[in-house]
Design a protein around this motif. Structure first.
Motif, PDB file in Angstrom:
ATOM      1  N   SER A  76       0.911  -1.186   0.056  1.00 44.59           N
ATOM      2  CA  SER A  76      -0.067   0.028   0.101  1.00 44.59           C
ATOM      3  C   SER A  76       0.747   1.362  -0.025  1.00 44.59           C
ATOM      4  O   SER A  76       0.620   2.308  -0.492  1.00 44.59           O
ATOM      5  N   LEU A  77       2.146   1.200   0.699  1.00 43.97           N
ATOM      6  CA  LEU A  77       2.865   2.225   0.693  1.00 43.97           C
ATOM      7  C   LEU A  77       3.413   2.677  -0.911  1.00 43.97           C
ATOM      8  O   LEU A  77       3.346   3.718  -1.237  1.00 43.97           O
ATOM      9  N   PHE A  78       3.630   1.878  -1.438  1.00 45.78           N
ATOM     10  CA  PHE A  78       4.265   1.959  -2.940  1.00 45.78           C
ATOM     11  C   PHE A  78       2.994   2.253  -3.780  1.00 45.78           C
ATOM     12  O   PHE A  78       3.227   3.135  -4.622  1.00 45.78           O
ATOM     13  N   GLN A  79       1.787   1.888  -3.542  1.00 49.05           N
ATOM     14  CA  GLN A  79       0.694   2.255  -4.421  1.00 49.05           C
ATOM     15  C   GLN A  79       0.166   3.711  -4.041  1.00 49.05           C
ATOM     16  O   GLN A  79      -0.181   4.316  -4.934  1.00 49.05           O
ATOM     17  N   ILE A  80       0.291   3.963  -2.947  1.00 52.14           N
ATOM     18  CA  ILE A  80       0.019   5.392  -2.563  1.00 52.14           C
ATOM     19  C   ILE A  80       0.876   6.296  -3.128  1.00 52.14           C
ATOM     20  O   ILE A  80       0.546   7.520  -3.803  1.00 52.14           O
ATOM     21  N   GLY A  81       2.329   6.026  -3.124  1.00 52.56           N
ATOM     22  CA  GLY A  81       3.339   6.769  -3.842  1.00 52.56           C
ATOM     23  C   GLY A  81       2.876   6.871  -5.379  1.00 52.56           C
ATOM     24  O   GLY A  81       3.078   7.795  -5.950  1.00 52.56           O
ATOM     25  N   LYS A  82       2.622   5.753  -5.992  1.00 48.57           N
ATOM     26  CA  LYS A  82       2.144   5.810  -7.613  1.00 48.57           C
ATOM     27  C   LYS A  82       1.143   6.598  -7.895  1.00 48.57           C
ATOM     28  O   LYS A  82       1.003   7.562  -8.624  1.00 48.57           O
ATOM     29  N   ASP A  83      -0.014   6.442  -6.830  1.00 45.16           N
ATOM     30  CA  ASP A  83      -1.151   7.220  -6.995  1.00 45.16           C
ATOM     31  C   ASP A  83      -0.985   8.689  -6.887  1.00 45.16           C
ATOM     32  O   ASP A  83      -1.352   9.756  -7.553  1.00 45.16           O
ATOM     33  N   LEU A  84       0.209   9.148  -5.898  1.00 46.16           N
ATOM     34  CA  LEU A  84       0.516  10.537  -5.781  1.00 46.16           C
ATOM     35  C   LEU A  84       1.678  10.892  -6.588  1.00 46.16           C
ATOM     36  O   LEU A  84       1.907  12.369  -6.562  1.00 46.16           O
ATOM     37  N   ARG A  85       2.149  10.116  -7.622  1.00 49.92           N
ATOM     38  CA  ARG A  85       3.186  10.538  -8.184  1.00 49.92           C
ATOM     39  C   ARG A  85       3.197  11.926  -9.100  1.00 49.92           C
ATOM     40  O   ARG A  85       3.974  12.788  -8.924  1.00 49.92           O
ATOM     41  N   PRO A  86       1.862  11.899  -9.901  1.00 55.32           N
ATOM     42  CA  PRO A  86       1.951  13.194 -10.401  1.00 55.32           C
ATOM     43  C   PRO A  86       1.865  14.717  -9.686  1.00 55.32           C
ATOM     44  O   PRO A  86       2.347  15.457 -10.107  1.00 55.32           O
ATOM     45  N   TRP A  87       1.148  14.460  -8.569  1.00 56.88           N
ATOM     46  CA  TRP A  87       1.337  15.761  -7.630  1.00 56.88           C
ATOM     47  C   TRP A  87       2.871  15.896  -6.818  1.00 56.88           C
ATOM     48  O   TRP A  87       3.400  17.122  -6.834  1.00 56.88           O
ATOM     49  N   ILE A  88       3.249  14.891  -6.605  1.00 55.31           N
ATOM     50  CA  ILE A  88       4.694  14.821  -6.077  1.00 55.31           C
ATOM     51  C   ILE A  88       5.535  15.442  -7.076  1.00 55.31           C
ATOM     52  O   ILE A  88       6.518  16.110  -6.777  1.00 55.31           O
ATOM     53  N   ASP A  89       5.579  14.862  -8.350  1.00 51.85           N
ATOM     54  CA  ASP A  89       6.514  15.423  -9.449  1.00 51.85           C
ATOM     55  C   ASP A  89       6.260  16.870  -9.750  1.00 51.85           C
ATOM     56  O   ASP A  89       7.098  17.590  -9.988  1.00 51.85           O
ATOM     57  N   ARG A  90       5.044  17.530  -9.634  1.00 57.28           N
ATOM     58  CA  ARG A  90       4.744  18.892  -9.842  1.00 57.28           C
ATOM     59  C   ARG A  90       5.646  19.745  -8.817  1.00 57.28           C
ATOM     60  O   ARG A  90       6.200  20.613  -8.927  1.00 57.28           O
ATOM     61  N   VAL A  91       5.266  19.046  -7.511  1.00 57.38           N
ATOM     62  CA  VAL A  91       5.967  19.920  -6.399  1.00 57.38           C
ATOM     63  C   VAL A  91       7.513  19.689  -6.706  1.00 57.38           C
ATOM     64  O   VAL A  91       8.258  20.711  -6.412  1.00 57.38           O
ATOM     65  N   ILE A  92       8.130  18.716  -6.870  1.00 58.24           N
ATOM     66  CA  ILE A  92       9.326  18.345  -7.093  1.00 58.24           C
ATOM     67  C   ILE A  92      10.017  19.367  -8.221  1.00 58.24           C
ATOM     68  O   ILE A  92      11.073  20.146  -8.065  1.00 58.24           O
ATOM     69  N   MET A  93       9.356  19.670  -9.158  1.00 62.18           N
ATOM     70  CA  MET A  93       9.811  20.339 -10.305  1.00 62.18           C
ATOM     71  C   MET A  93       9.708  21.871  -9.797  1.00 62.18           C
ATOM     72  O   MET A  93      10.782  22.773 -10.420  1.00 62.18           O
ATOM     73  N   ARG A  94       8.823  22.240  -8.936  1.00 65.55           N
ATOM     74  CA  ARG A  94       8.770  23.595  -8.586  1.00 65.55           C
ATOM     75  C   ARG A  94       9.841  23.909  -7.741  1.00 65.55           C
ATOM     76  O   ARG A  94      10.147  24.977  -7.617  1.00 65.55           O
ATOM     77  N   SER A  95      10.399  22.646  -7.015  1.00 63.81           N
ATOM     78  CA  SER A  95      11.696  23.095  -6.149  1.00 63.81           C
ATOM     79  C   SER A  95      12.952  22.755  -6.773  1.00 63.81           C
ATOM     80  O   SER A  95      14.106  22.787  -6.083  1.00 63.81           O
ATOM     81  N   SER A  96      12.845  22.125  -7.899  1.00 62.69           N
ATOM     82  CA  SER A  96      14.146  21.669  -8.541  1.00 62.69           C
ATOM     83  C   SER A  96      15.217  22.880  -8.849  1.00 62.69           C
ATOM     84  O   SER A  96      14.760  23.829  -9.021  1.00 62.69           O
ATOM     85  N   ARG A  97      16.497  22.509  -8.407  1.00 62.88           N
ATOM     86  CA  ARG A  97      17.659  23.551  -8.613  1.00 62.88           C
ATOM     87  C   ARG A  97      18.084  23.503 -10.092  1.00 62.88           C
ATOM     88  O   ARG A  97      19.072  24.172 -10.381  1.00 62.88           O
ATOM     89  N   ILE A  98      17.682  22.417 -10.867  1.00 69.84           N
ATOM     90  CA  ILE A  98      18.243  22.503 -12.332  1.00 69.84           C
ATOM     91  C   ILE A  98      16.994  22.503 -13.143  1.00 69.84           C
ATOM     92  O   ILE A  98      15.621  22.447 -12.915  1.00 69.84           O
TER      93      ILE A  98
END
Length: 248
Positions: free
Chosen positions: A4-26
């Motif tokens: 379930s931890l892995f599945q939760i991560g997969k389900d949230l991945r689009p949101w996680i990726d958006r936040v990561i890219m707003r925080s990206s240093r490159i």
């Protein structure tokens, strides 16, 4: 719970990726400027010693990725794609690391290391078009042994503005975002050896926090536990390891 931890991560991945890219240093590029990563030059300086360790390991001792990771499914159907893991998601593969001490010491100095392995694409091998797990990681290739016919051993990487055709030149390397579609061919009669590393994308604190949470979920998932278990079984089944165990 682990699944379930892995599945939760997969389900949230689009949101996680958006936040990561707003925080990206490159920037959001397909292929990245190596000068931003000082550790790359240090690895390239050691490439011959790393190469010697990689090619000293018999191909028969390097399992096919599809045999140690059923989750890779379609993209690892060609058993000519082999992976000799040294470290992944915080787990050090001790039996493998012992066989490549110089490489194992070198990767410990790579900031944000997630995984590291010797990746072998045997003659005639093909990795179909696919993309990676998250924008929170970048993939690095250090070429160790490449076919003489460079143009017949290549990767197509579909960047946002153009198609990148990447070849491997011994001692040279490149860093790319594997969330862009990519496909690999080895249309030669020689094997290709690389050191393949995944690192965390350099991010500010918010993105870094999310990266760590996502990778924690992956580390404790069935996906990773199945791979580490398969690698351990493969290492114990090698003839020289069975002989050593018999002596002990």
């Amino acid at each position: 719970m682990n699944k379930s931890l892995f599945q939760i991560g997969k389900d949230l991945r689009p949101w996680i990726d958006r936040v990561i890219m707003r925080s990206s240093r490159i920037p959001d590029a397909a292929v990245h400027d190596k000068s931003f990563f000082p550790w790359i030059a240090r690895l390239e300086q050691q490439w011959q010693a790393i190469r010697d360790e990689a090619i000293s390991i018999r191909a028969a001792d390097i399992p096919s990725l599809g045999d140690i990771s059923f989750d890779h499914g379609r993209i690892a159907a060609d058993r000519r794609w082999r992976a000799f893991f040294l470290k992944g998601y915080g787990y050090r593969i001790k039996a493998n690391a012992t066989r490549a001490p110089i490489t194992s010491a070198a990767i410990e100095k790579v900031p944000g290391l997630v995984t590291a392995n010797f990746s072998v694409l045997e003659a005639g091998g093909h990795i179909p078009r696919h993309w990676g797990m998250t924008k929170g990681m970048l993939t690095y290739h250090l070429a160790l042994k490449a076919p003489a016919e460079r143009e017949k051993c290549r990767m197509h990487l579909e960047g946002p503005d153009k198609l990148h055709v990447l070849n491997w030149e011994p001692g040279q390397s490149f860093l790319f975002d594997d969330m862009f579609n990519h496909e690999v061919w080895n249309e030669t009669d020689e094997d290709r050896y690389i050191l393949l590393i995944q690192i965390k994308r350099p991010c500010r604190w918010r993105g870094n926090l999310l990266q760590n949470a996502f990778l924690f979920g992956v580390r404790h998932s069935r996906f990773v536990k199945d791979i580490t278990g398969a690698i351990e079984r493969a290492s114990h089944n090698r003839p020289q390891d069975r002989a050593s165990a018999a002596v002990r």
